[in-house]
Design a protein around this motif. Structure first.
Motif, short mmCIF file in Angstrom:
data_model
loop_
_atom_site.label_atom_id
_atom_site.label_comp_id
_atom_site.label_asym_id
_atom_site.label_seq_id
_atom_site.Cartn_x
_atom_site.Cartn_y
_atom_site.Cartn_z
N ALA A 154 0.83 -1.21 0.00
CA ALA A 154 0.00 0.00 0.00
C ALA A 154 0.86 1.25 0.00
CB ALA A 154 -0.92 0.00 1.21
N GLU A 155 2.01 1.20 0.66
CA GLU A 155 2.91 2.35 0.73
C GLU A 155 4.34 1.87 0.50
OE1 GLU A 155 2.01 5.43 0.89
OE2 GLU A 155 -0.13 5.04 1.23
N ALA A 156 5.21 2.76 0.04
CA ALA A 156 6.62 2.44 -0.17
C ALA A 156 7.45 3.70 0.00
CB ALA A 156 6.85 1.84 -1.55
N ASN A 157 8.65 3.56 0.60
CA ASN A 157 9.54 4.69 0.84
C ASN A 157 10.61 4.86 -0.23
OD1 ASN A 157 8.24 5.40 3.26
ND2 ASN A 157 9.40 3.84 4.37
N GLY A 158 10.60 3.96 -1.20
CA GLY A 158 11.62 4.04 -2.23
C GLY A 158 11.51 2.85 -3.16
N LEU A 159 12.53 2.66 -3.97
CA LEU A 159 12.52 1.54 -4.91
C LEU A 159 12.55 0.22 -4.15
CD1 LEU A 159 15.15 2.87 -7.50
CD2 LEU A 159 12.65 3.04 -7.63
N LEU A 160 11.98 -0.82 -4.77
CA LEU A 160 12.01 -2.17 -4.21
C LEU A 160 13.40 -2.76 -4.44
CD1 LEU A 160 10.66 -4.62 -2.93
CD2 LEU A 160 9.81 -5.25 -5.19
#
Length: 783
Positions: A127-133
């Motif tokens: 649902a949320e991400a702080n940067g690239l995977l």
């Protein structure tokens, strides 16, 4: 039960699509409630390796990256803060379709960009991400990201019935898939641990019947901070379990894989030997969820010399839990009987995966194997040295043989399944059996708690054969009218009679508050439930008044000032032989006798208004005796008799209960046994008189406490010649009547079916009647 399809296919991999597998499970009784893809549909996304990252000439927050995607090097403008040289990351190529995004060649602040580096959110994985995977270093540039992350997977959710506890694990579901499809079952490789530690934790089981098997072992020199492997995290998360730490993840993984709940203690926090026992009264424990629980005497606990350290089969204790500083653990695997665990978690306001399984039954044949499996995983992931297994095994549940008659199977299913096919299906289920002519004698394995009788085996054969293969044949039968006994009324008559008088039917729980039974009904020893659904529904009712009064209160609180309620239901009683269930009808009348109207003066209901209801239900044959009941007003209560047998009560609610329920007006109650009310006398013929009846009125003085009904019954039973009816039409006390006496005015009808009576005959009958009253009741003729 939620699980990953890919995980299941490592155990059994039938030649079916995901949809076909879901349909097969549903048709076999394991209903697939949901089948959701673990990732949205997308393509043209590969693993990219950032080989160069320089600052964008016209934007401070952008970088121009050179990305190796296997066959070529792409220039991609990226704004993620964690983009750096050497990073392995999902890369969407031009033409890729992501959830809500179409990737096209574009210029970003004047610099050409040929793709997009992706976060987990952009892939629809979070649902949320702080940067690239960020991907591991061993990821191969150019590999399709769906293959690398195993995204071509479905999360299945099964809606299991309570009897199928064996399918609360991947192994259990795989067994059923094998039985359904015939595909081979592949079990995980089990490596028996090499014994390298001399440390042994002493174990004592005091509650032998509650815990028939307990296994545990010490593992020293573990790295509690080791990273949980991606494959384990993936299988856990797709089964609805979040990753916590390596050791906890391993116990959860074995729980889902084999269905065996497990727990790991920090060995350094244990004080002395492990003891499996029942809790002391008011003993306390702090659980893993940081709640302090006061235990009851029937709560099973794992304890050491300091006291309870875990709530057996439910949750571990916080003081002995594994932390990042843990270097040695005591790993336990036990079998607790379902009756011991059932209801305990709910009573304490808890709900855990362990209690859910133990309540329904865990495979006691795999308890030790699960410990070996968990040990193997701990040694692989966290390292360490394993010690010898401490085990205490007592009397395990006995698996009784169940007989299946082939003829009975065919009769119930209505089809003929070849006997050889029946044997194959039983074998696929893992059942051991012997066959003798028409009979299969079967012993179910330890993981099938639900196989206890012949019907269970018939169900197993039917579901594996396929319910859809059983034809729907319209039954044919001769319908004929049955003779209805003249002396019996139908149960529907009771409902109709009360509804016709204005009563409304209610249905309440047979489970009631213990205080109702003790205080309202005077029942000091009600039947207590072992597993109540709520604390205020802990006993079985012995009467129906509690539910009626509770419903009345509910209606009064909603401004209803008048209520006529009834309920037909069961009451439950303890007897020397066991338990007795009786059908009863109870009613309540509160407020005004009639609904408010302009054409009649308002009048509150009284004793005799409700007595009229009893008269109709008993067809005028009831006898009323002044007796007291804890719930009724001592001056306005009566025990009701029919044919000399007590069948119920009628009366006004006791003032203390009227005050307790906050009732502004009088409330009248009745309760009767149902079976006597459904009996009626068979109609008999008598000749219609051709002559008129003679009426004589008789006034007699009797004791004030003498029931009138008793007097009328005595006259009726005496069968005085010519006397056909005696009725009371007046009662008088006062001037001219001695103290403690009352005057009864009786109308007496006399008749002869063949001739007209003359005065002398009537006077003789009246004299005989008066003598009867004088002799039996001390009555005297009023002057």
């Amino acid at each position: 039960m939620q699980f990953s399809e890919n995980w299941l296919r490592t155990f059994v991999n039938p030649s079916m699509t995901s949809v076909q597998l879901g349909h097969a499970l549903t048709m076999a009784g394991l209903e697939v409630e949901e089948m959701a893809p673990v990732a949205p549909a997308f393509d043209s996304i590969v693993i990219g390796e950032v080989i160069e990252a320089i600052k964008h000439p016209d934007a401070d927050r952008l970088q121009v990256c050179k990305v190796n995607v296997g066959k070529e090097i792409l220039q991609i403008v990226c704004g993620a803060s964690n983009a750096r040289v050497g990073l392995k990351v999902p890369c969407a190529l031009v033409g890729a379709e992501l959830p809500g995004i179409s990737i096209k060649q574009a210029k970003v602040r004047g610099v050409e960009s040929f793709g997009m580096l992706c976060s987990a959110k952009e892939l629809g994985l979070a649902a949320e991400a702080n940067g690239l995977l960020e991907l591991p270093d061993d990821a191969v540039a150019g590999q399709d990201i769906r293959e690398y992350l195993y995204l071509n997977d479905y999360a299945f959710t099964l809606k299991l019935t309570p009897n199928r506890a064996d399918c609360l694990s991947i192994l259990g579901i795989a067994r059923d898939v094998t039985a359904i499809t015939g595909a081979p079952l592949t079990l995980p490789v089990l490596n028996t641990a090499k014994i390298e530690s001399t440390k042994i934790q002493a174990v004592n089981v005091a509650a032998k019947q509650a815990c028939p098997a307990y296994y545990g072992r010490v593992i020293e020199s573990v790295n509690a901070q080791a990273k949980t492997p991606d494959w384990m995290i993936r299988n856990l998360e797709r089964s609805g379990v979040r990753s916590i730490s390596a050791i906890v993840d391993i116990t959860n993984y074995v729980l889902l894989e084999l269905g065996q709940p497990m727990h790991a203690f920090d060995l350094a926090t244990l004080n002395g030997a492990i003891n499996v026992r029942f809790a002391s009264e008011n003993e306390q424990i702090k659980l893993l969820n940081n709640t302090d629980i006061k235990l009851a005497g029937d709560d099973l606990v794992i304890a050491d010399n300091s006291g309870a350290i875990a709530l057996a089969g439910i949750m571990g204790g916080e003081p002995t839990s594994v932390t990042d500083a843990t270097t040695a653990i005591f790993l336990e695997s036990a079998f607790f009987t379902p009756d011991t665990i059932a209801g305990k978690a709910r009573r304490l306001g808890l709900s855990t995966d362990s209690s859910y399984r133990f309540e329904r039954g865990v495979d006691f044949g795999h308890t030790k194997l699960a410990l070996e499996r968990a040990t193997d995983l701990v040694l692989q992931i966290c390292g360490g040295k394993a010690g010898e297994i401490s085990e205490v095994v007592n009397q395990l549940p006995e698996r009784v043989s169940v007989t299946l008659r082939y003829s009975r199977l065919c009769s119930v299913l209505g089809i003929t399944i070849p006997k050889q096919t029946v044997g194959i299906l039983l074998t696929q289920l893992g059942f051991k059996f012997t066959e003798n002519d028409d009979i299969f004698v079967i012993k179910a394995p330890s993981y099938r708690f639900d196989i206890a009788r012949e019907e269970d085996l018939i169900e197993e054969i039917a579901r594996l054969h396929g319910y859809d293969k059983i034809p729907a044949i319209t039954p044919s039968a001769n319908l004929s009218m049955l003779n209805a006994p003249e002396s019996a009324l139908s149960a529907a008559w009771l409902h109709d009679a009360l509804q016709a008088q204005g009563y409304q039917e209610i249905i309440t729980y047979s489970f009631v508050d213990e205080s109702w039974e003790r205080d309202l009904l005077g029942n000091a020893n009600p039947i207590k439930l072992k597993n109540p659904i709520a604390s205020n529904l802990s006993v079985m009712r012995s009467g129906l008044w509690g539910g009626l009064l509770d419903t009345l209160t509910y209606n009064i609180n909603r401004k209803q000032e008048r209520a006529m309620l009834f309920e037909v239901g069961s009451s439950y009683h303890q007897t020397p032989q066991g338990f007795d269930e009786q059908a009863r009808v109870a009613g309540l009348f509160y407020g005004a006798f009639q609904p408010e109207q302009w054409g009649a003066t308002s009048k509150d209901v009284d004793f005799y208004d409700v007595k009229a209801t009893i008269e109709q239900l008993t067809q005028g044959n009831a006898e009323y005796r002044l007796e007291t009941h804890t719930a009724l007003h001592p001056g306005q209560s009566a025990r009701i008799y029919l044919d000399g047998n007590p069948i119920g009560w009628l009366g006004k609610l006791h003032p203390k209960w009227q005050q307790h329920y906050g009732l502004a007006k009088n409330c009248f109650l009745f309760e009767l046994e149902v079976s006597p009310l459904l009996q009626k006398p068979v109609a008999s013929y008598f000749e219609v008189p051709k002559t008129l009846a003679i009426r004589r009125d008789l006034a007699v003085i009797v004791d004030v406490n003498k029931p009138v009904q008793e007097i009328i019954n005595a006259v009726t039973n005496a069968k005085i010649p010519l006397v056909t009816q005696v009725q009371l039409f007046d009662i008088y006390q006062g001037k001219g009547i001695p103290e403690n006496k009352k005057s009864l005015a009786l109308s007496v009808l006399m008749q002869d079916t063949h001739k007209t009576l003359v005065d002398i005959e009537a006077e003789a009958a009246m004299a005989q009647l008066l003598k009867l009253l004088e002799n039996q009741f001390g009555a005297s003729l009023r002057n």
